[in-house]
Design an enzyme around this catalytic site. Sequence first.
Site, PDB file in Angstrom:
ATOM      1  N   HIS A   1       0.904  -1.046  -0.022  1.00 26.72           N
ATOM      2  CA  HIS A   1       0.073  -0.025  -0.074  1.00 26.72           C
ATOM      3  C   HIS A   1       0.825   1.168   0.004  1.00 26.72           C
ATOM      4  CE1 HIS A   1      -3.731   2.478   0.724  1.00 26.72           C
ATOM      5  NE2 HIS A   1      -2.733   3.294   1.239  1.00 26.72           N
ATOM      6  N   CYS A   2       0.678   2.181  -0.903  1.00 19.26           N
ATOM      7  CA  CYS A   2       1.515   3.316  -1.082  1.00 19.26           C
ATOM      8  C   CYS A   2       0.815   4.493  -0.822  1.00 19.26           C
ATOM      9  CB  CYS A   2       2.108   3.271  -2.533  1.00 19.26           C
ATOM     10  SG  CYS A   2       3.273   4.746  -2.871  1.00 19.26           S
ATOM     11  N   PRO A   3       1.060   5.399   0.223  1.00 16.70           N
ATOM     12  CA  PRO A   3       0.535   6.415   0.779  1.00 16.70           C
ATOM     13  C   PRO A   3       0.728   7.437  -0.512  1.00 16.70           C
ATOM     14  CG  PRO A   3       2.501   6.054   2.064  1.00 16.70           C
ATOM     15  CD  PRO A   3       2.317   4.989   1.304  1.00 16.70           C
TER      16      PRO A   3
ATOM     17  N   ASN B   1      -3.078   4.696  -2.671  1.00 15.59           N
ATOM     18  CA  ASN B   1      -3.837   3.424  -3.298  1.00 15.59           C
ATOM     19  C   ASN B   1      -2.904   2.143  -2.870  1.00 15.59           C
ATOM     20  OD1 ASN B   1      -5.643   1.681  -4.559  1.00 15.59           O
ATOM     21  ND2 ASN B   1      -5.370   2.797  -6.507  1.00 15.59           N
TER      22      ASN B   1
END
Length: 265
Positions: free
Chosen positions: A119-121, A125
């Site tokens: 999960h990439c802030p 997403n």
Amino acid sequence: MGLRIHFVVDPHGWCCMGLIVFVWLYNIVLIPKIVLFPHYEEGHIPGILIIIFYGISIFCLVALVRASITDPGRLPENPKIPHGEREFWELCNKCNLMRPKRSHHCSRCGHCVRRMDHHCPWINNCVGEDNHWLFLQLCFYTELLTCYALMFSFCHYYYFLPLKKRNLDLFVFRHELAIMRLAAFMGITMLVGITGLFYTQLIGIITDTTSIEKMSNCCEDISRPRKPWQQTFSEVFGTRWKILWFIPFRQRQPLRVPYHFANHV
């Protein structure tokens, strides 16, 4: 194949993505204003360099927006599992739904994602099977744009001829040194971070291993046959045409279909 829009309600992610957009806007507005256009008007650089700069910037922005809003591979609540493929599925112990193996439950988004990498802030997403290719393009074009901007910043002071026509009444020229120092600081910071991230992503695709599998010391790769790098990249980008790997405006066609998700990919 229709485009599935996916929004994640996360204030932390919005702040991170807002910071990325700010850095992009800072460079796309001020670098041309201070460096590119003045040197072009005085005949120091050709116009094609400005076109390339804006072209890379547009590709970078499109990759960012699409990676942020594209469904990463969220699983439906009642998937249809063919009898011959049940051995490739498992039960998620968090949402109690059946999912293909190598899927992962994202605690921040609250659902399972097919072949989730992380999960990439920064894009607010998950990075999963359906938007991994866009995330790679984002890393590539961000690094390219950063190098391009840093190169012009360096040439502005150490290579190009001094500008003769500068309107010192304008804010950007009165505070040029401070603006360019901040741009250089953000550029170097971005370049260091994105280079490490891009490198780990490429290694993960070559070895057909996700970031989550690496962190959990997953041993599936021992039983999984090693694939050629061309095949693993083709599966991620959804095409064997290498030139299309660099185009963020297209739709991805899944090549990896061990389970029936034609209308969910």
